[in-house]
Design a protein around this motif. Structure first.
Motif, short mmCIF file in Angstrom:
data_model
loop_
_atom_site.label_atom_id
_atom_site.label_comp_id
_atom_site.label_asym_id
_atom_site.label_seq_id
_atom_site.Cartn_x
_atom_site.Cartn_y
_atom_site.Cartn_z
N SER A 220 15.58 -14.80 5.00
CA SER A 220 15.22 -14.16 3.73
C SER A 220 16.03 -12.88 3.54
O SER A 220 16.56 -12.30 4.50
CB SER A 220 13.72 -13.84 3.71
N LEU A 221 16.12 -12.45 2.30
CA LEU A 221 16.86 -11.23 1.99
C LEU A 221 16.22 -10.02 2.66
O LEU A 221 15.02 -9.98 2.91
CB LEU A 221 16.91 -11.03 0.48
N ASN A 222 17.05 -9.02 2.97
CA ASN A 222 16.64 -7.73 3.54
C ASN A 222 16.15 -7.82 4.98
O ASN A 222 15.61 -6.85 5.51
CB ASN A 222 15.54 -7.08 2.68
N SER A 223 16.35 -8.96 5.63
CA SER A 223 15.92 -9.12 7.02
C SER A 223 17.12 -9.09 7.95
O SER A 223 18.26 -9.29 7.54
CB SER A 223 15.16 -10.44 7.21
N ASP A 224 16.87 -8.81 9.26
CA ASP A 224 17.90 -8.94 10.29
C ASP A 224 17.91 -10.39 10.77
O ASP A 224 16.85 -11.01 10.90
CB ASP A 224 17.60 -8.01 11.46
N VAL A 225 19.09 -10.91 11.04
CA VAL A 225 19.19 -12.32 11.44
C VAL A 225 20.16 -12.45 12.61
O VAL A 225 21.21 -11.80 12.64
CB VAL A 225 19.63 -13.21 10.25
N THR B 19 30.07 -2.72 13.58
CA THR B 19 29.72 -1.82 12.49
C THR B 19 28.21 -1.69 12.45
O THR B 19 27.49 -2.34 13.21
CB THR B 19 30.22 -2.37 11.14
N SER B 20 27.72 -0.84 11.54
CA SER B 20 26.28 -0.70 11.38
C SER B 20 25.66 -1.98 10.84
O SER B 20 24.45 -2.19 10.93
CB SER B 20 25.96 0.46 10.43
N LEU C 12 26.85 -10.65 26.67
CA LEU C 12 28.06 -11.43 26.91
C LEU C 12 28.18 -11.84 28.37
O LEU C 12 28.69 -12.91 28.69
CB LEU C 12 29.30 -10.61 26.50
N GLN C 13 27.69 -11.01 29.28
CA GLN C 13 27.72 -11.34 30.71
C GLN C 13 26.89 -12.58 31.03
O GLN C 13 27.08 -13.23 32.04
CB GLN C 13 27.19 -10.15 31.52
N LYS C 14 25.96 -12.92 30.12
CA LYS C 14 25.12 -14.10 30.30
C LYS C 14 25.62 -15.30 29.49
O LYS C 14 24.95 -16.31 29.39
CB LYS C 14 23.69 -13.79 29.87
N GLY C 15 26.81 -15.14 28.88
CA GLY C 15 27.34 -16.23 28.07
C GLY C 15 26.74 -16.26 26.68
O GLY C 15 26.76 -17.30 26.01
N ASN C 16 26.21 -15.13 26.22
CA ASN C 16 25.57 -15.05 24.92
C ASN C 16 26.39 -14.13 24.01
O ASN C 16 26.34 -12.91 24.13
CB ASN C 16 24.14 -14.54 25.06
N ALA C 17 27.15 -14.73 23.10
CA ALA C 17 27.94 -13.97 22.15
C ALA C 17 27.28 -13.95 20.77
O ALA C 17 27.94 -13.75 19.76
CB ALA C 17 29.35 -14.56 22.04
N SER C 18 25.98 -14.16 20.77
CA SER C 18 25.25 -14.16 19.50
C SER C 18 25.39 -12.82 18.80
O SER C 18 25.58 -11.78 19.42
CB SER C 18 23.77 -14.49 19.74
N PHE C 19 25.24 -12.86 17.51
CA PHE C 19 25.63 -11.75 16.66
C PHE C 19 24.43 -11.36 15.79
O PHE C 19 23.80 -12.22 15.17
CB PHE C 19 26.81 -12.26 15.83
N LEU C 20 24.09 -10.08 15.78
CA LEU C 20 22.96 -9.60 15.00
C LEU C 20 23.46 -9.03 13.68
O LEU C 20 24.18 -8.03 13.66
CB LEU C 20 22.16 -8.54 15.76
N LEU C 21 23.08 -9.67 12.58
CA LEU C 21 23.46 -9.21 11.25
C LEU C 21 22.30 -8.42 10.65
O LEU C 21 21.18 -8.92 10.55
CB LEU C 21 23.80 -10.41 10.36
N LYS C 22 22.56 -7.18 10.28
CA LYS C 22 21.51 -6.30 9.78
C LYS C 22 21.36 -6.42 8.27
O LYS C 22 22.33 -6.53 7.54
CB LYS C 22 21.85 -4.85 10.16
#
Length: 339
Positions: A42-47, A87-88, A97-107
């Motif tokens: 949804s809009l305005n959420s972190d994903v 970036t922010s 990343l040390q655990k093989g997790n390159a997931s990305f948090l979009l604010k």
């Protein structure tokens, strides 16, 4: 701190899920969890956009990996040899990343954040990527575009486009308000079943039910040029579309008299075009020269030239101009003199 905590909790879930997607094989040198995923939010959420990979061993040597995230072909985050470029708006976490997790948090997800994301991981000589398609679940109200340019010849009826979407297949016209303004002056309105039109500007209630608030402008004249705004309110949501309406430019070939057997420059002048980008084609071979300048009224004037050595008065020269989806042209035979 809340972002980090949320990231840790989400990453555990993502890792568990994505590891299930990894094929069972004895070759564990390098693997990506999957090739393509779809994420809705949804809009305005972190994903969190998932990207899980596996290298040989239980812990990834982050000194030897290279991770990039791109959005619609534009890089938005990077990790290389201990350096994290974020970036922010976009966050990567070296500890994950040390655990093989390159997931990305979009604010703070917004409409402009929709589209294709690519996570590209390099662990030389191996590499792989995951494509993630991010879409909004909140589609209650949306304007389809923010700005348009429309051009027309005088004395024609012109349709100014304005389309929107609300929840459901049909719009509840009792709850929406539509206004059209021209150079900040209201020229049409719809509210609660009442359509306020003039002989010059027409809205159609039947089309509003389909999310179409386009305006029909009758008998376009010079004074009708300028900025139009379509404003739609569907409480608590609202949006608007800006449209610039301009007249088709004038096309002229100069001069009209040339000296026979001598190299001379002929010009195609396109006066009053908008926007700046146009396509010009001569119907004779030559060396094209082009010059564009902005006029005081905000439109542009472009001169297109080529060198001509005329020998036959029966030759016709045509300057064809394409402005957006409109094509206009002028054709001329030159009078020739021997002096």
């Amino acid at each position: 701190m809340k972002s980090c905590s949320a990231m840790r909790q989400l990453s555990k879930i993502v890792i568990m899920f994505c590891m299930l997607l990894l094929p069972h094989t004895t070759d564990t040198r390098f693997q990506m969890s999957t090739q393509e995923q779809n994420v809705m939010t949804s809009l305005n959420s972190d994903v969190l956009l998932p990207c899980i990979f596996r290298t040989q061993g239980d812990v990834v040597d982050t000194e030897f990996i290279f991770v990039t995230w791109t959005h619609n072909n534009k890089e938005i985050a990077r990790y290389k040899a201990g350096d994290v470029l974020i970036t922010s708006k976009a966050l990567l976490f070296e500890s994950e990343l040390q655990k093989g997790n390159a997931s990305f948090l979009l604010k703070n997800f917004q409409v402009g954040d929709k589209g294709e994301y690519i996570c590209h991981v390099v662990d030389a000589p191996d590499e792989g990527q995951i494509k993630v398609r991010l879409e909004a679940t909140d589609t209650r109200f949306q304007m389809y575009t923010q700005a348009q340019n429309v051009i027309s010849s005088l004395n024609r009826d012109v349709l100014l486009p304005c389309t929107f979407r609300t929840q459901g297949d049909f719009v509840d016209t009792e709850s929406i308000i539509v206004t059209w303004t021209h150079n900040n002056k209201e020229i049409a309105r719809y509210q609660a079943g009442d359509v306020l039109n003039t002989s010059k500007a027409l809205l159609f209630e039947r089309e509003l039910q389909r999310g179409n608030a386009s305006l029909l402008l009758k008998n376009f004249q010079v004074e009708d040029k300028g900025e139009y705004i379509c404003h739609v309110v569907d409480v608590p949501d609202e949006g608007q579309i800006r449209i610039r309406l301009e007249e088709l430019p004038k096309v002229m070939i100069v001069p009209d008299i040339l000296v026979r057997g001598k190299d001379q420059i002929i010009n195609c002048i396109i006066d009053g075009h908008f926007p700046e980008e146009i396509s010009i084609t001569w119907k004779k071979n030559g060396v094209p020269l082009r010059k564009t300048e902005m006029k005081d009224d905000g439109t542009f004037i472009t001169t297109e030239s080529f060198i001509l050595n005329p020998v036959d008065e029966n030759d016709e020269f045509t300057c064809e101009v394409k402005v957006m989806n409109e094509i206009i042209s002028t054709t001329q035979k030159f009078k020739l003199t021997d002096v």
